[in-house]
Design a protein around this motif. Structure first.
Motif, PDB file in Angstrom:
ATOM      1  N   GLU A  53       0.826  -1.203   0.000  1.00  0.00           N
ATOM      2  CA  GLU A  53       0.000   0.000   0.000  1.00  0.00           C
ATOM      3  C   GLU A  53       0.861   1.255   0.000  1.00  0.00           C
ATOM      4  O   GLU A  53       0.422   2.311  -0.426  1.00  0.00           O
TER       5      GLU A  53
ATOM      6  N   PHE B 191      -2.831  -0.454  -3.459  1.00  0.00           N
ATOM      7  CA  PHE B 191      -3.606   0.749  -3.724  1.00  0.00           C
ATOM      8  C   PHE B 191      -4.111   1.307  -2.403  1.00  0.00           C
ATOM      9  O   PHE B 191      -4.672   0.580  -1.591  1.00  0.00           O
TER      10      PHE B 191
ATOM     11  N   TYR C 264      -5.614   2.942 -11.912  1.00  0.00           N
ATOM     12  CA  TYR C 264      -4.659   1.954 -12.431  1.00  0.00           C
ATOM     13  C   TYR C 264      -5.302   1.121 -13.532  1.00  0.00           C
ATOM     14  O   TYR C 264      -4.706   0.876 -14.580  1.00  0.00           O
TER      15      TYR C 264
ATOM     16  N   ALA D   3      -7.631   4.864  -6.495  1.00  0.00           N
ATOM     17  CA  ALA D   3      -6.295   4.562  -7.029  1.00  0.00           C
ATOM     18  C   ALA D   3      -6.345   3.281  -7.851  1.00  0.00           C
ATOM     19  O   ALA D   3      -5.724   3.176  -8.913  1.00  0.00           O
ATOM     20  N   TRP D   4      -7.091   2.284  -7.382  1.00  0.00           N
ATOM     21  CA  TRP D   4      -7.239   1.024  -8.117  1.00  0.00           C
ATOM     22  C   TRP D   4      -7.948   1.279  -9.448  1.00  0.00           C
ATOM     23  O   TRP D   4      -7.539   0.772 -10.490  1.00  0.00           O
TER      24      TRP D   4
ATOM     25  N   GLU E 296      -9.838   2.850  -3.384  1.00  0.00           N
ATOM     26  CA  GLU E 296     -10.515   2.283  -4.556  1.00  0.00           C
ATOM     27  C   GLU E 296     -10.309   3.177  -5.775  1.00  0.00           C
ATOM     28  O   GLU E 296     -10.212   2.684  -6.897  1.00  0.00           O
TER      29      GLU E 296
END
Length: 71
Positions: free
Chosen positions: A12, A31, A40, A36-37, A34
């Motif tokens: 993280e 991440f 990506y 950031a995920w 969420e």
């Protein structure tokens, strides 16, 4: 393998390099959220990247729509 939770927490904050026989074999990316995920996933989605490239080509060719014209 026994310390997976520890490495997930570490991921993280920073990328974790996974090695096999002392050689890099992969990377564990964590991440912080969420969002950031999701970012990506978009950045690595070939369909999204193609759509962005088509839009950029359109702009370079002079095809654009002003925000005021979008309704």
């Amino acid at each position: 393998k026994d310390d997976l939770s520890k490495y997930l927490r570490l991921a993280e904050k920073e990328d974790v390099i996974i090695t096999r026989h002392g050689k890099p074999a992969g990377i564990l990316i964590g991440f912080a959220s969420e969002d950031a995920w999701f970012e990506y996933r978009l950045e690595h989605d070939p369909r999204f990247l193609q759509r962005i490239e088509r839009a950029r080509e359109g702009i370079r060719a002079g095809r654009r729509v002003q925000l005021e014209d979008v309704k």
